[in-house]
Write a protein that holds these residues in place. Structure first.
Motif, short mmCIF file in Angstrom:
data_model
loop_
_atom_site.label_atom_id
_atom_site.label_comp_id
_atom_site.label_asym_id
_atom_site.label_seq_id
_atom_site.Cartn_x
_atom_site.Cartn_y
_atom_site.Cartn_z
N GLY A 1 -61.34 111.60 47.82
CA GLY A 1 -60.81 111.56 49.17
C GLY A 1 -59.70 110.54 49.35
O GLY A 1 -59.66 109.50 48.71
N LEU A 2 -58.78 110.88 50.27
CA LEU A 2 -57.64 110.02 50.60
C LEU A 2 -57.66 109.73 52.09
O LEU A 2 -57.73 110.66 52.91
CB LEU A 2 -56.32 110.70 50.22
N LEU A 3 -57.59 108.47 52.45
CA LEU A 3 -57.57 108.06 53.85
C LEU A 3 -56.14 108.13 54.37
O LEU A 3 -55.24 107.49 53.81
CB LEU A 3 -58.13 106.65 53.99
N VAL A 4 -55.93 108.89 55.43
CA VAL A 4 -54.59 109.03 56.02
C VAL A 4 -54.28 107.76 56.82
O VAL A 4 -55.00 107.40 57.75
CB VAL A 4 -54.52 110.26 56.93
N THR A 5 -53.20 107.08 56.44
CA THR A 5 -52.80 105.84 57.13
C THR A 5 -51.60 106.04 58.05
O THR A 5 -51.32 105.19 58.89
CB THR A 5 -52.47 104.74 56.11
N TYR A 6 -50.89 107.15 57.87
CA TYR A 6 -49.74 107.42 58.75
C TYR A 6 -49.41 108.90 58.63
O TYR A 6 -49.48 109.48 57.54
CB TYR A 6 -48.53 106.58 58.35
N ASP B 1 -58.07 110.37 59.35
CA ASP B 1 -58.69 111.53 58.71
C ASP B 1 -58.75 111.30 57.20
O ASP B 1 -58.03 110.46 56.65
CB ASP B 1 -57.90 112.80 59.00
N ILE B 2 -59.58 112.08 56.53
CA ILE B 2 -59.75 111.94 55.08
C ILE B 2 -59.52 113.30 54.43
O ILE B 2 -60.19 114.28 54.76
CB ILE B 2 -61.16 111.43 54.73
N LEU B 3 -58.55 113.34 53.51
CA LEU B 3 -58.29 114.57 52.76
C LEU B 3 -59.28 114.66 51.61
O LEU B 3 -59.42 113.73 50.82
CB LEU B 3 -56.86 114.57 52.20
N LEU B 4 -59.97 115.80 51.52
CA LEU B 4 -60.98 115.98 50.47
C LEU B 4 -60.47 116.78 49.28
O LEU B 4 -60.63 116.38 48.13
CB LEU B 4 -62.22 116.69 51.05
N SER B 5 -59.86 117.94 49.55
CA SER B 5 -59.47 118.83 48.46
C SER B 5 -58.45 119.84 48.94
O SER B 5 -58.23 120.00 50.15
CB SER B 5 -60.69 119.57 47.90
N VAL B 6 -57.84 120.53 47.98
CA VAL B 6 -56.91 121.61 48.28
C VAL B 6 -57.27 122.80 47.40
O VAL B 6 -57.61 122.63 46.23
CB VAL B 6 -55.44 121.17 48.07
N THR B 7 -57.21 124.00 47.97
CA THR B 7 -57.53 125.22 47.24
C THR B 7 -56.37 126.20 47.36
O THR B 7 -56.12 126.74 48.45
CB THR B 7 -58.80 125.89 47.79
N PRO B 8 -55.62 126.44 46.28
CA PRO B 8 -54.52 127.41 46.36
C PRO B 8 -55.06 128.81 46.61
O PRO B 8 -56.17 129.15 46.18
CB PRO B 8 -53.87 127.32 44.97
N ASP B 9 -54.30 129.63 47.30
CA ASP B 9 -54.68 131.02 47.49
C ASP B 9 -54.82 131.70 46.13
O ASP B 9 -54.01 131.47 45.22
CB ASP B 9 -53.61 131.76 48.31
N GLY B 10 -55.85 132.51 46.00
CA GLY B 10 -56.10 133.18 44.73
C GLY B 10 -57.00 132.41 43.80
O GLY B 10 -57.38 132.90 42.74
N ALA C 1 -42.22 118.84 47.15
CA ALA C 1 -43.25 119.29 48.09
C ALA C 1 -43.83 118.08 48.82
O ALA C 1 -43.89 116.98 48.27
CB ALA C 1 -44.35 120.04 47.35
N TRP C 2 -44.27 118.28 50.06
CA TRP C 2 -44.89 117.16 50.76
C TRP C 2 -45.82 117.66 51.85
O TRP C 2 -45.77 118.83 52.26
CB TRP C 2 -43.83 116.22 51.34
N LEU C 3 -46.68 116.76 52.29
CA LEU C 3 -47.57 117.03 53.41
C LEU C 3 -47.14 116.23 54.63
O LEU C 3 -47.40 116.62 55.76
CB LEU C 3 -49.01 116.69 53.03
N GLY C 4 -46.46 115.10 54.38
CA GLY C 4 -45.96 114.30 55.49
C GLY C 4 -46.92 113.22 55.94
O GLY C 4 -47.06 112.96 57.14
N ILE C 5 -47.59 112.58 54.97
CA ILE C 5 -48.51 111.49 55.31
C ILE C 5 -48.31 110.33 54.36
O ILE C 5 -47.75 110.47 53.28
CB ILE C 5 -49.99 111.94 55.23
N GLU C 6 -48.77 109.16 54.80
CA GLU C 6 -49.02 108.04 53.91
C GLU C 6 -50.53 107.93 53.79
O GLU C 6 -51.28 108.29 54.72
CB GLU C 6 -48.42 106.74 54.46
N PHE C 7 -51.01 107.43 52.65
CA PHE C 7 -52.45 107.44 52.42
C PHE C 7 -52.84 106.29 51.52
O PHE C 7 -51.98 105.62 50.92
CB PHE C 7 -52.88 108.76 51.79
N GLN C 8 -54.13 106.08 51.39
CA GLN C 8 -54.65 105.10 50.46
C GLN C 8 -55.99 105.59 49.92
O GLN C 8 -56.61 106.51 50.47
CB GLN C 8 -54.82 103.74 51.11
N GLN C 9 -56.41 104.99 48.81
CA GLN C 9 -57.70 105.33 48.25
C GLN C 9 -58.82 104.92 49.20
O GLN C 9 -58.66 104.01 50.01
CB GLN C 9 -57.90 104.61 46.91
N LEU C 10 -59.96 105.59 49.03
CA LEU C 10 -61.10 105.26 49.89
C LEU C 10 -61.91 104.09 49.34
O LEU C 10 -61.79 102.96 49.81
CB LEU C 10 -62.00 106.49 50.04
#
Length: 724
Positions: free
Chosen positions: A499-504, A520-529, A470-479
């Motif tokens: 949070g994860l800082l999107v670097t690419y 952008d900064i990824l905070l969280s993910v919530t699966p359906d249900g 699985a992937w989202l298609g980004i590179e990231f680093q810690q905040l």
């Protein structure tokens, strides 16, 4: 040390054991209760004994993983002890006993299996008398003990249900070498009605003698409930329904035999994957890299089996084979579907199984309040199943996931609970959680399992072909605090803790299609249900991408090449593994901080394109190296242009011709004898049959020519490179 008898405790208890004096009658004060406790203890001491259980390991030396317990009316809590600890400390588990004959005594049923008991003794007057269980009183949760001969000095209790005068509840127990006596007015007035089954009963105190001020015994209350309208004469042992120890053992053995025909150990085999290394491996759960999983299969009435085994969607994707062990024989089974929310799946055996199958209780478990049940404790060890069965009573319940009612109590929450006629009431399953480090096993109602079995999780299925990541298609680093404040996101990220800082952002990736951009900064993910978002806690998402030793690469001996992690990190990083927990095709919402605001993006988890880890490797054994095509993350790391071609050196064998010539892993082969290398297939054709090779090799931005003397002969066909 001589037992102390000079400390007495009188407690005024509430509820069923509370003072409920009539309005016209003065309730006894504490001093009067203390005096009465002393009087009753002296008068009844000849009828009270200590019952001591010593436990032992089984025939294989394994100590029982079981907690024995009984209810103490004085402190209104369960007194319990781990059988394992009791064996280790060489001490007994003690409960009070009541003499009903010179050689017969009633005591609490602590739920221990006979094979675990090393010795069972009555202690009276400082002497020990071996005893054995001869009968059970299921409704009273009690046992009848018998000694080989009458115990000298014992005074059997004389019950008089019509004893006049004020009633008191009296009990005695020993705690830490000190004897305690408990006395309180007896006025069971709390009426309980079960709204599930309509049962109405009076809440009372357990393990107490009901006496008057003269010490006359009216009743023995071993359970904490009485039927409304119970006559006094029905509260004495002679009126209780008794089951002989032989009959009790026979029923238990028959029930266990039925379970053995319908419960089987399961071994689930998973397709292997390359182990993670470095930082990613540090935060990887051990189960994420396993190639086998054990489970427990329950034969259902339709011939299929419900398998209790917690597999993440990423693991289910690698599922290759399900094997049941039935009567010592292996029986393969076909995957049917995975339950949503819980760690279980349904499979169909390739041949009929013995046993008639287990029926699932379809009603509300709360309707079984007060019922006798069997609690099966199960463990699977590959092709072996360990099974222990305990008779229990359902008396308390918990409200679980989505309001389901399940049996309460430590054992019942961890066991497979069956009605006396063999219907499954509840079973322990692991709740599926993305943050699996905090996943826990909980009791799940059989009725909910039936409901979920009709609507399987479409994202939790085996995948054909090569491993899908699985992937989202980004590179990231810690905040961290500084980056969080610089990006005006401190308030959203707990000052950079989450949070994860999107670097690419990879072009045409899921992130790009959502509109996520660098910064952008990824905070969280919530699966359906799910109602609970999973935060991206920064410490779990570190990276080693900047730690590759390019400046010292020529100093690395060839024998250590295989230990060097890829400089671009792994595609199976913590973020992608987390998304893999949702499953390819699963739906979720992503919370992102962009331009100082939080945005929510619904998305479907998709598989990553071919990566270095999943790409086909061409292994040339005569050259002593393997290569693969330039995958998306490799091209990004080396900042290659779309027109740049070549193949990546995936592995170099120490002592091989490539290693001797100075070729190293993670370099790019651009030409062979002056001919450009376009891809894996062109490389294979260019090296085939040539005796000497001049290979153009690029390391970062520097290209050099390496000469390799290769013997004439057939070249190995494309094959997976050898792994450590």
């Amino acid at each position: 040390m001589k037992k102390s008898r000079n400390v007495f405790l009188a407690i005024l208890l509430s509820g069923a054991f509370a003072a409920a004096a009539a309005e016209t009658e003065k309730a006894p004060d504490a001093a009067e209760l203390r005096e009465l406790s002393v009087k009753l203890l002296d008068k009844l001491s000849g009828s009270l004994v200590d019952v001591e259980y010593f436990f032992r390991p089984d025939e294989n030396g394994k100590r029982p993983e079981f907690t024995v317990q009984y209810y103490c009316p004085g402190c209104r809590s369960m007194h319990s002890g781990s059988a394992d600890s009791l064996i280790e400390d060489q001490r007994p588990f003690k409960v009070p006993g009541y003499a009903v004959a010179p050689d017969e005594f009633i005591s609490s049923d602590i739920g221990a299996l006979p094979e675990w008991i090393e010795s069972l003794d009555l202690v009276f007057g400082g002497k020990r008398y071996p005893a054995k269980v001869v009968a059970y009183y299921p409704a009273q949760k009690s046992v009848l003990l018998k000694t080989a001969s009458p115990v000298p000095g014992v005074v059997p209790l004389a019950f008089n249900p019509k004893a006049e005068g004020k009633r008191f509840g009296f009990s005695r127990s020993e705690e830490s070498g000190v004897e305690h006596a408990f006395t309180a007015p007896w006025a069971p007035a709390t009426v309980v009605r079960n709204l599930g089954n309509g049962e109405t009963y009076v809440k009372t105190a357990a393990n107490v003698l009901v006496v008057n001020e003269k010490g006359e015994v009216a009743a023995l209350s071993m359970n904490d409930r009485l039927d409304v309208g119970t006559a006094p004469a029905e509260a004495v042992p002679s009126a209780w329904k008794q089951v002989s120890a032989a009959e009790h053992g026979r029923k238990l053995a028959e029930f266990k035999a039925m379970l053995e025909k319908n419960l089987y150990p399961v071994r689930i085999r998973l397709k292997p994957q390359k182990p993670l290394t470095g930082f990613a491996a540090h935060y990887q759960r051990r189960s994420e890299n396993r190639n086998e999983a054990d489970g427990i299969a329950i034969r259902m009435k339709d011939g299929k089996v419900l398998i209790a085994a917690s597999l993440s969607p990423a693991e289910t994707a690698r599922l290759s084979r399900i094997v049941l062990t039935v009567d010592g024989k292996e029986i393969p089974a076909r995957f049917v579907g995975s339950l949503q929310f819980f760690g279980a799946l349904v499979a169909e055996p390739e041949q009929p199984l013995p046993g008639g199958g287990i029926a699932f209780y379809r009603g509300d478990a709360g309707k079984l309040s007060g019922a006798s049940v069997y609690d099966a404790q199960l463990k699977s060890f590959g092709d072996k199943l360990e099974l222990r069965v305990f008779p229990q009573k359902l008396e308390s319940f918990d409200v679980g996931f989505r309001g389901m009612i399940v049996p309460a109590g430590r054992l019942l929450r961890q066991g497979y609970v069956f009605t006396e006629n063999g219907e499954l009431v509840s079973l322990p399953l692991e709740r599926r959680k993305l943050d699996r480090d905090y996943a826990s096993t909980e009791a799940v109602a059989a009725s909910m399992v039936l409901a979920l079995a009709g609507n399987f999780d479409p994202a939790n299925v085996p995948q054909e072909g090569e491993e899908k990541i699985a992937w989202l298609g980004i590179e990231f680093q810690q905040l961290g605090p500084e980056l969080a404040r610089a990006n005006k996101a401190a308030e959203f990220t707990e000052d950079g803790k989450n949070g994860l800082l999107v670097t690419y952002v990879y072009p045409d990736s899921p992130a790009a299609r959502l509109g996520i951009k660098t910064g952008d900064i990824l905070l969280s993910v919530t699966p359906d249900g799910s109602a609970a978002p999973v935060k991206f806690e920064g410490y779990q998402f570190g990276s080693e991408m900047d730690q590759f030793p390019w400046d010292r690469y020529d100093q690395v001996p060839p024998q250590y090449y295989d230990q060097i992690p890829a400089p671009w990190g792994t595609t199976r990083n913590a973020l992608n593994r987390l998304l893999g927990g949702i499953g390819i095709g699963g739906k979720a919402k992503l919370a992102v901080v962009s331009d100082g605001r939080i945005h929510e993006y619904p998305f479907t988890v998709t598989a990553a394109p071919e990566s270095f880890e999943t790409a086909e490797k061409f292994n040339d054994s005569k050259l002593g190296m393997s290569v693969c095509d330039l995958t998306y993350e490799v091209r990004n790391y080396f900042q290659l242009k779309p027109e740049d071609t070549g193949v990546l050196v995936a592995k170099v064998k120490a002592g091989g011709r490539a290693a001797v010539a100075g070729i190293k892993p993670y370099e790019i082969v651009t030409t062979v004898d002056g001919e450009p290398v376009k891809n894996l297939e062109s490389f294979r054709k260019l090296v085939e049959g040539r005796s000497e090779l001049r290979i153009g090799v690029r390391r970062l931005a520097v290209t050099r020519i390496v000469t390799i003397a290769a013997p004439v002969g057939p070249v190995a066909s494309a094959a997976p490179a050898e792994e450590e």
